[in-house]
Design an enzyme around this catalytic site. Structure first.
Site, PDB file in Angstrom:
ATOM      1  N   CYS A 129      38.198  35.883  23.968  1.00  0.00           N
ATOM      2  CA  CYS A 129      37.671  36.836  22.942  1.00  0.00           C
ATOM      3  C   CYS A 129      36.293  36.748  22.925  1.00  0.00           C
ATOM      4  O   CYS A 129      35.584  35.585  23.023  1.00  0.00           O
ATOM      5  CB  CYS A 129      38.335  36.892  21.645  1.00  0.00           C
ATOM      6  SG  CYS A 129      40.116  36.855  21.996  1.00  0.00           S
ATOM      7  N   ARG A 139      33.859  37.116  29.936  1.00  0.00           N
ATOM      8  CA  ARG A 139      34.857  36.098  29.378  1.00  0.00           C
ATOM      9  C   ARG A 139      36.356  36.415  29.605  1.00  0.00           C
ATOM     10  O   ARG A 139      37.427  35.732  29.503  1.00  0.00           O
ATOM     11  CB  ARG A 139      34.341  35.995  27.716  1.00  0.00           C
ATOM     12  CG  ARG A 139      33.465  35.302  27.664  1.00  0.00           C
ATOM     13  CD  ARG A 139      32.678  35.573  26.233  1.00  0.00           C
ATOM     14  NE  ARG A 139      33.727  34.771  25.346  1.00  0.00           N
ATOM     15  CZ  ARG A 139      33.191  33.710  24.821  1.00  0.00           C
ATOM     16  NH1 ARG A 139      32.269  33.121  25.205  1.00  0.00           N
ATOM     17  NH2 ARG A 139      34.373  32.959  24.086  1.00  0.00           N
ATOM     18  N   TRP A 183      41.079  39.123  23.891  1.00  0.00           N
ATOM     19  CA  TRP A 183      42.033  38.513  25.023  1.00  0.00           C
ATOM     20  C   TRP A 183      43.257  38.238  24.420  1.00  0.00           C
ATOM     21  O   TRP A 183      43.331  37.331  23.522  1.00  0.00           O
ATOM     22  CB  TRP A 183      41.260  37.514  25.612  1.00  0.00           C
ATOM     23  CG  TRP A 183      42.104  36.905  27.025  1.00  0.00           C
ATOM     24  CD1 TRP A 183      41.647  37.324  28.197  1.00  0.00           C
ATOM     25  CD2 TRP A 183      42.769  35.541  27.195  1.00  0.00           C
ATOM     26  NE1 TRP A 183      42.312  36.825  29.276  1.00  0.00           N
ATOM     27  CE2 TRP A 183      43.108  35.637  28.621  1.00  0.00           C
ATOM     28  CE3 TRP A 183      43.439  34.840  26.413  1.00  0.00           C
ATOM     29  CZ2 TRP A 183      43.752  34.722  29.095  1.00  0.00           C
ATOM     30  CZ3 TRP A 183      44.108  33.872  27.078  1.00  0.00           C
ATOM     31  CH2 TRP A 183      44.207  33.857  28.377  1.00  0.00           C
ATOM     32  N   ASN A 225      38.043  35.067  17.173  1.00  0.00           N
ATOM     33  CA  ASN A 225      38.370  34.189  18.408  1.00  0.00           C
ATOM     34  C   ASN A 225      39.114  33.018  18.069  1.00  0.00           C
ATOM     35  O   ASN A 225      38.973  32.584  16.908  1.00  0.00           O
ATOM     36  CB  ASN A 225      37.182  33.755  18.791  1.00  0.00           C
ATOM     37  CG  ASN A 225      36.502  34.745  19.698  1.00  0.00           C
ATOM     38  OD1 ASN A 225      36.612  36.037  19.690  1.00  0.00           O
ATOM     39  ND2 ASN A 225      35.307  34.409  20.261  1.00  0.00           N
ATOM     40  N   GLY A 226      40.499  32.913  18.723  1.00  0.00           N
ATOM     41  CA  GLY A 226      41.134  31.822  18.642  1.00  0.00           C
ATOM     42  C   GLY A 226      42.593  31.837  18.119  1.00  0.00           C
ATOM     43  O   GLY A 226      42.987  33.085  18.247  1.00  0.00           O
ATOM     44  N   GLU A 277      39.990  23.112  45.792  1.00  0.00           N
ATOM     45  CA  GLU A 277      38.999  24.086  45.219  1.00  0.00           C
ATOM     46  C   GLU A 277      39.115  25.388  45.986  1.00  0.00           C
ATOM     47  O   GLU A 277      39.077  26.686  45.454  1.00  0.00           O
ATOM     48  CB  GLU A 277      37.582  23.514  45.146  1.00  0.00           C
ATOM     49  CG  GLU A 277      36.584  24.568  44.675  1.00  0.00           C
ATOM     50  CD  GLU A 277      36.503  25.111  43.448  1.00  0.00           C
ATOM     51  OE1 GLU A 277      37.450  24.787  42.547  1.00  0.00           O
ATOM     52  OE2 GLU A 277      35.931  26.027  43.022  1.00  0.00           O
ATOM     53  N   LYS A 329      40.325  29.069  44.510  1.00  0.00           N
ATOM     54  CA  LYS A 329      39.377  30.275  44.425  1.00  0.00           C
ATOM     55  C   LYS A 329      40.032  31.488  44.959  1.00  0.00           C
ATOM     56  O   LYS A 329      39.951  32.613  44.685  1.00  0.00           O
ATOM     57  CB  LYS A 329      38.202  30.245  45.410  1.00  0.00           C
ATOM     58  CG  LYS A 329      37.053  29.184  44.664  1.00  0.00           C
ATOM     59  CD  LYS A 329      36.190  29.826  43.612  1.00  0.00           C
ATOM     60  CE  LYS A 329      36.528  29.531  42.325  1.00  0.00           C
ATOM     61  NZ  LYS A 329      36.382  28.278  41.703  1.00  0.00           N
ATOM     62  N   GLU A 334      42.820  32.662  42.362  1.00  0.00           N
ATOM     63  CA  GLU A 334      42.461  33.523  41.272  1.00  0.00           C
ATOM     64  C   GLU A 334      41.475  34.796  41.593  1.00  0.00           C
ATOM     65  O   GLU A 334      41.707  35.652  40.733  1.00  0.00           O
ATOM     66  CB  GLU A 334      41.354  32.598  40.548  1.00  0.00           C
ATOM     67  CG  GLU A 334      40.171  32.077  40.993  1.00  0.00           C
ATOM     68  CD  GLU A 334      39.378  31.205  40.251  1.00  0.00           C
ATOM     69  OE1 GLU A 334      38.644  30.411  40.532  1.00  0.00           O
ATOM     70  OE2 GLU A 334      39.338  31.167  38.894  1.00  0.00           O
ATOM     71  N   HIS A 367      55.264  15.038  54.661  1.00  0.00           N
ATOM     72  CA  HIS A 367      56.142  14.655  53.375  1.00  0.00           C
ATOM     73  C   HIS A 367      56.547  15.717  52.677  1.00  0.00           C
ATOM     74  O   HIS A 367      57.188  15.881  51.779  1.00  0.00           O
ATOM     75  CB  HIS A 367      55.434  13.656  52.495  1.00  0.00           C
ATOM     76  CG  HIS A 367      54.704  12.466  53.205  1.00  0.00           C
ATOM     77  ND1 HIS A 367      55.948  11.298  53.565  1.00  0.00           N
ATOM     78  CD2 HIS A 367      53.479  12.248  53.489  1.00  0.00           C
ATOM     79  CE1 HIS A 367      54.731  10.773  54.192  1.00  0.00           C
ATOM     80  NE2 HIS A 367      53.618  10.984  54.234  1.00  0.00           N
ATOM     81  N   LYS A 397      36.506  33.338  31.183  1.00  0.00           N
ATOM     82  CA  LYS A 397      35.427  32.454  31.595  1.00  0.00           C
ATOM     83  C   LYS A 397      35.557  31.054  30.788  1.00  0.00           C
ATOM     84  O   LYS A 397      35.394  30.023  31.302  1.00  0.00           O
ATOM     85  CB  LYS A 397      34.221  32.940  31.454  1.00  0.00           C
ATOM     86  CG  LYS A 397      33.228  32.248  31.876  1.00  0.00           C
ATOM     87  CD  LYS A 397      33.042  31.944  33.325  1.00  0.00           C
ATOM     88  CE  LYS A 397      31.886  31.312  34.126  1.00  0.00           C
ATOM     89  NZ  LYS A 397      32.255  30.708  35.208  1.00  0.00           N
TER      90      LYS A 397
HETATM   91  C1  F6R Z   1      37.895  28.373  38.074  1.00  0.00           C
HETATM   92  C2  F6R Z   1      37.252  28.163  36.851  1.00  0.00           C
HETATM   93  C3  F6R Z   1      38.117  27.259  35.889  1.00  0.00           C
HETATM   94  C4  F6R Z   1      37.242  26.391  35.162  1.00  0.00           C
HETATM   95  C5  F6R Z   1      38.236  25.629  33.975  1.00  0.00           C
HETATM   96  C6  F6R Z   1      37.188  24.640  33.041  1.00  0.00           C
HETATM   97  O1  F6R Z   1      37.183  28.857  39.097  1.00  0.00           O
HETATM   98  O2  F6R Z   1      36.239  28.400  36.775  1.00  0.00           O
HETATM   99  O3  F6R Z   1      39.220  26.476  36.593  1.00  0.00           O
HETATM  100  O4  F6R Z   1      36.564  25.476  36.132  1.00  0.00           O
HETATM  101  O5  F6R Z   1      38.469  26.665  33.134  1.00  0.00           O
HETATM  102  O6  F6R Z   1      35.993  25.468  32.648  1.00  0.00           O
HETATM  103  P1  F6R Z   1      34.756  24.738  32.122  1.00  0.00           P
HETATM  104  O7  F6R Z   1      34.159  23.869  33.221  1.00  0.00           O
HETATM  105  O8  F6R Z   1      33.887  25.599  31.391  1.00  0.00           O
HETATM  106  O9  F6R Z   1      35.322  23.683  31.233  1.00  0.00           O
END
Ligand code: F6R
Length: 615
Positions: free
Chosen positions: A2, A27, A74, A98-99, A488, A492, A495, A511, A610
């Protein structure tokens, strides 16, 4: 997660709130709303879905007041709907939250017994009821907040207004961030800098259980008992232009292209670029509190905690530190670490990595380590964020605002910093000769220009993306330092493209995962020329023989690798340790273009946020 914006000042609150909510869209959210004073009453407008629906509803609304609050929600408690959208209003009180209020069931039951009528399914609405009950007797918003604050358990940041006090705004928190921006005769309160920067860069971050009281043009910071606290404003040198798309179709693409600069900005504070050596001041002299005079030669173990992409970057620290410093390194997912009663030693240096600096699990892990008394170095992108403030020594990604939910430039900036950190610790522990230092420093300084060259794969992936959308499954494989990049790359794609993808250590294929391979499976093989190259090629051949289609990334013109692959991508020859910085870029571009071709929302992928400020 949020987003919150509150405004008190001479501008039209509607404009400030909408532009703030727009800045917070990245976010992640599913509904939005505002409550703004008009003719002495709070007028609330809310909408489900994208912000555009709220903007549409607000088009013909006018407000004569100068106070308002807004929110992007959210969903946690209660499905996404207009009814559950914030602000929540009860008898002239309006709140945004928020929360998660963890004891909401108990609090709500008490309120119901007292005759309260709830109009939403959220945990947040009860806060409006609690404050409303209190203002009836206190006749003062601040006093009402101070009364209800001890009742709330969980993670919350809340901004509230009362139409009977049209020049007062009260904000308080425990957990998710809340920032007050000080403009000229105006205040913007928000959960994120992005909403404040167009108006001012003078800010105060609230600490947990602090209350911000803004009344007319005065600001007061209080503790939960109502005692006035001293405060100092900080100046942030980000500007709001950095948060624009700058001609790119998406923030994510812009951020991918910003990576060479981000890496340079991350490493330069730690290097002497004339003598090509490390500048150890940033590591030796910037510790605070009990660790002011820390002797880093005594460090016997390194622990890395982070989540998601930051965790994958952290995995590289293990390869680099163990090989250079010869001490054990443990890398842990913060949400696992915090609940498994980990063994913590005083001679362990903990690296806490977080782009946002607000990830709830990472912050909790930091606090757990802090209790054990060991030194903590944070690597964050957002200055003054909770993790940044609570660590004993602070390093910065310096990547600039990262808006795309999928992290890109923060990942490469973090890897570059971890590499510099591993060199610095090796030097401090006398494990690095001057020649090795010079060679490695020159190599990392050369990385931004190598990274520029791989950005050229943008057009390649734009062209082949439509073929890749038809692929059933993606397996990303690599060995050694390429393994975290395989993870990674797969993340990507998951997501952004919502396609099934897995990252694997190539040596693990036999394995189990080899059974997955058939002609519908695309293998993306990270096969740069290093000491593991031959072994990687055997793994590639195993997959090829079983019918997999291969996209390979190797070094320079490699005819053999080319002959084994449907598509071969030639990476520039770089210093062996540093291949991860160039090889992740094509993987980011692949995920980006497949997602765009599928019509997905690249900057705000479904279900994601985010800044993950709740666990
Ligand atoms: C994926 C992504 C997330 C963040 C994770 C940690 O692209 O962005 O996996 O890396 O939520 O976020 P931070 O780095 O802000 O603690």
């Amino acid at each position: 997660m949020c987003g919150i914006v509150g405004y008190l000042g001479p501008r039209q609150p509607k404009d400030v709130l909408v532009s703030g909510l727009r800045a917070l869209e990245y976010r992640g959210y599913d509904s939005s709303g505002v409550a703004i004073l008009d003719q002495g009453k709070l007028k609330r407008v809310r909408a489900q879905g994208k912000l555009i629906h709220l903007v549409e509803k607000l088009k013909n609304e006018n407000f004569d007041g100068h106070l308002g609050i807004g929110h992007t929600r959210w969903a946690t408690h209660g499905k996404p709907s207009e009814r559950n959208a914030h602000p929540h209003c009860v008898g002239g009180i309006s709140i945004v939250h928020n929360g998660i209020i963890e004891n909401y069931a108990e609090l709500k039951l008490n309120l119901l017994k007292g005759g309260a009528v709830f109009e939403s399914e959220t945990d947040s609405e009860l806060v409006a009821h609690l404050i409303h009950n209190e203002v009836k007797s206190t006749q003062d918003l601040l006093q009402a907040v101070l009364k209800i604050l001890p009742l709330l358990k969980g993670a919350f940041s809340i901004v509230t207004v009362w139409e009977e006090q049209p020049e007062t705004l009260v904000a308080f928190k425990n957990g998710p961030p809340l920032i007050v921006g000080f403009g000229t005769d105006e205040f913007v309160v928000a959960s994120d800098l992005q909403a404040i920067l167009p108006y001012t860069n003078k800010i105060v971050y609230l600490d947990d259980f602090q209350v911000a009281y803004i009344h007319q043009s005065q600001f007061q910071l209080l503790d939960q008992k109502g005692h006035t606290l001293e405060f100092q404003t900080a100046s942030i040198d980000w500007n709001s232009e950095q948060a624009q798309k700058g001609g790119f179709d998406h923030y994510m693409l812009k951020e991918i292209f910003e990576q060479p600069r981000a890496v340079a900005n991350a490493i330069l504070p730690h290097l002497d670029t004339e003598k090509f050596c490390l500048n150890l001041n940033s590591l030796k002299q910037s510790w605070t509190g009990a660790f002011k005079d820390i002797d880093l030669t005594q460090v016997e173990r390194v622990l890395v905690v982070a989540c998601g992409t930051s965790y994958y970057a952290g995995m590289l620290a293990k390869y680099w530190i163990e090989s250079k410093v010869r001490i054990p390194v443990e890398v842990d997912i913060a949400s696992e670490f915090r609940y498994r009663n980990p063994v913590l030693f005083l001679k362990t240096l903990t690296l806490v990595i977080s782009q946002s600096g607000e990830t709830a699990d990472t912050l909790a892990a930091l606090r757990l380590v802090k209790e054990s008394g060991g030194p903590i170095l944070s690597i964050c992108n957002v200055p003054n964020s909770s993790i940044d403030r609570e660590a004993h020594c602070r390093w910065y990604m310096n990547a600039g605002v990262e808006i795309g939910v999928a992290s890109t430039k923060a990942f490469t900036a973090t890897m570059a910093l971890l590499y510099v950190f591993s060199l610095a610790l090796a030097k401090i522990k006398m494990k690095l000769s001057s020649e090795q230092e010079q060679e490695a420093v020159k190599a990392i300084l050369g990385m931004p220009s190598h990274m520029e060259t791989v950005l050229a794969f943008d057009s390649f992936f734009a062209e082949v993306a439509h073929i890749l959308t038809a692929v059933r499954g993606f397996l990303y494989m690599g060995r050694g330092i390429h393994y975290p990049i395989a993870l990674e790359g797969a993340l990507k794609l998951k997501e952004l493209a919502y396609r099934h993808a897995e990252g694997y250590a190539a040596g693990e294929m036999k394995h189990g995962p080899l059974a997955l391979i058939d002609s519908d499976m695309l293998v993306i093989m990270l096969a740069a020329s290093d000491e593991l190259y031959e072994k990687t090629i055997s793994n590639l051949e195993e997959a090829k023989t079983r019918g997999a289609k291969i996209v390979s990334l190797g070094t320079g013109e490699n005819e053999h690798l080319k002959s084994l692959s449907e598509h071969y991508l030639a990476l520039p020859k770089v210093y062996q340790d540093l291949y991860p910085l160039v090889e992740v870029i094509p993987l980011q571009l692949l995920a980006y273009h497949v997602a765009v071709t599928l019509g997905n929302d690249v900057d705000q992928p479904r279900n994601l946020a985010k800044s993950v400020t709740v666990e």
